[in-house]
Motif scaffolding. Structure first.
Motif, PDB file in Angstrom:
ATOM      1  N   CYS A  22       0.828  -1.207   0.000  1.00  0.00           N
ATOM      2  CA  CYS A  22       0.000   0.000   0.000  1.00  0.00           C
ATOM      3  C   CYS A  22       0.866   1.262   0.000  1.00  0.00           C
ATOM      4  O   CYS A  22       0.486   2.273  -0.589  1.00  0.00           O
ATOM      5  CB  CYS A  22      -0.932   0.008   1.213  1.00  0.00           C
ATOM      6  N   HIS A  25       1.841   1.867  -3.660  1.00  0.00           N
ATOM      7  CA  HIS A  25       0.798   1.879  -4.695  1.00  0.00           C
ATOM      8  C   HIS A  25       0.494   3.332  -5.079  1.00  0.00           C
ATOM      9  O   HIS A  25       0.262   4.171  -4.215  1.00  0.00           O
ATOM     10  CB  HIS A  25      -0.468   1.183  -4.195  1.00  0.00           C
ATOM     11  N   LEU A  28      -2.413   5.192  -3.479  1.00  0.00           N
ATOM     12  CA  LEU A  28      -2.426   5.273  -2.018  1.00  0.00           C
ATOM     13  C   LEU A  28      -1.245   6.032  -1.426  1.00  0.00           C
ATOM     14  O   LEU A  28      -1.269   6.372  -0.250  1.00  0.00           O
ATOM     15  CB  LEU A  28      -2.428   3.856  -1.420  1.00  0.00           C
ATOM     16  N   LYS A  34      -4.818   5.316   4.729  1.00  0.00           N
ATOM     17  CA  LYS A  34      -4.907   4.377   3.609  1.00  0.00           C
ATOM     18  C   LYS A  34      -6.338   3.873   3.397  1.00  0.00           C
ATOM     19  O   LYS A  34      -6.816   3.805   2.291  1.00  0.00           O
ATOM     20  CB  LYS A  34      -3.970   3.186   3.832  1.00  0.00           C
ATOM     21  N   TRP A  35      -6.992   3.495   4.480  1.00  0.00           N
ATOM     22  CA  TRP A  35      -8.316   2.892   4.365  1.00  0.00           C
ATOM     23  C   TRP A  35      -9.254   3.478   5.415  1.00  0.00           C
ATOM     24  O   TRP A  35      -8.839   3.821   6.512  1.00  0.00           O
ATOM     25  CB  TRP A  35      -8.224   1.374   4.575  1.00  0.00           C
ATOM     26  N   ILE A 133      -6.689  -3.703  -3.092  1.00  0.00           N
ATOM     27  CA  ILE A 133      -6.510  -2.275  -3.347  1.00  0.00           C
ATOM     28  C   ILE A 133      -7.547  -1.769  -4.347  1.00  0.00           C
ATOM     29  O   ILE A 133      -8.249  -0.787  -4.096  1.00  0.00           O
ATOM     30  CB  ILE A 133      -5.073  -1.978  -3.812  1.00  0.00           C
TER      31      ILE A 133
END
Length: 156
Positions: A22, A25, A28, A34-35, A133
């Motif tokens: 992550c 990426h 991201l 990130k989430w 992702i």
């Protein structure tokens, strides 16, 4: 066969490597968080990643203990199914009743699944990470476009 300790270490390694993936990426790299996961700003509505010996899943879970509220949230999201499934070629799986194995808690789930992957096979981890992702970004984006409406619905 793995021992319990080896499986535990394999899980730790899996999630550590996912975190590393992550970090690099392109979609991201510059995100502060990130989430969203449990930070949806709606009580008992959370995003989850799950992986086992048969598949990997990206899940939106409605876990309110009050069945009426849980089902009301699920039915509301069903009314916005077109929005929630935007970008998912094969749609999403809508499960109004699911009992979690880890807690026996009853939840509603909306998810997408990658079949034929085994978390024990480290050579499949990149495929799982890419699936996570791509699909979590899409599911979060779709949900965020109607989150405020869901919040209002549940306050009534």
């Amino acid at each position: 066969m793995y021992s319990k300790e080896e499986i535990k270490q394999l899980r730790v390694s899996f999630w550590e490597k996912f975190g590393q993936r992550c970090e690099i990426h392109p979609d991201l790299m510059f995100k502060k968080r990130k989430w969203i996961l449990h930070r949806t700003k709606i009580k008992d509505v959370a995003f989850r990643f799950d992986v086992n010996r048969q598949n990997a899943q990206v899940i939106l879970e409605l876990g309110n203990r009050n069945e009426d509220l849980r089902l009301r949230a699920f039915e509301f999201l069903e009314r916005y199914k077109v929005v929630m499934e935007d970008g998912f070629e094969n749609g999403l799986t809508w499960e109004f009743f699911h009992e979690r194995e880890d807690s026996n808690k009853q939840v509603c789930r909306i998810y997408t699944q990658l079949d034929g992957v085994d978390f024990h096979r480290q050579n499949q981890w990149p495929d799982i990470y890419n699936f996570y992702i791509e699909n979590m970004l899409r599911l979060e984006e779709n949900f965020m476009s109607i989150r405020d409406l869901l919040q209002q619905e549940l306050k009534q």
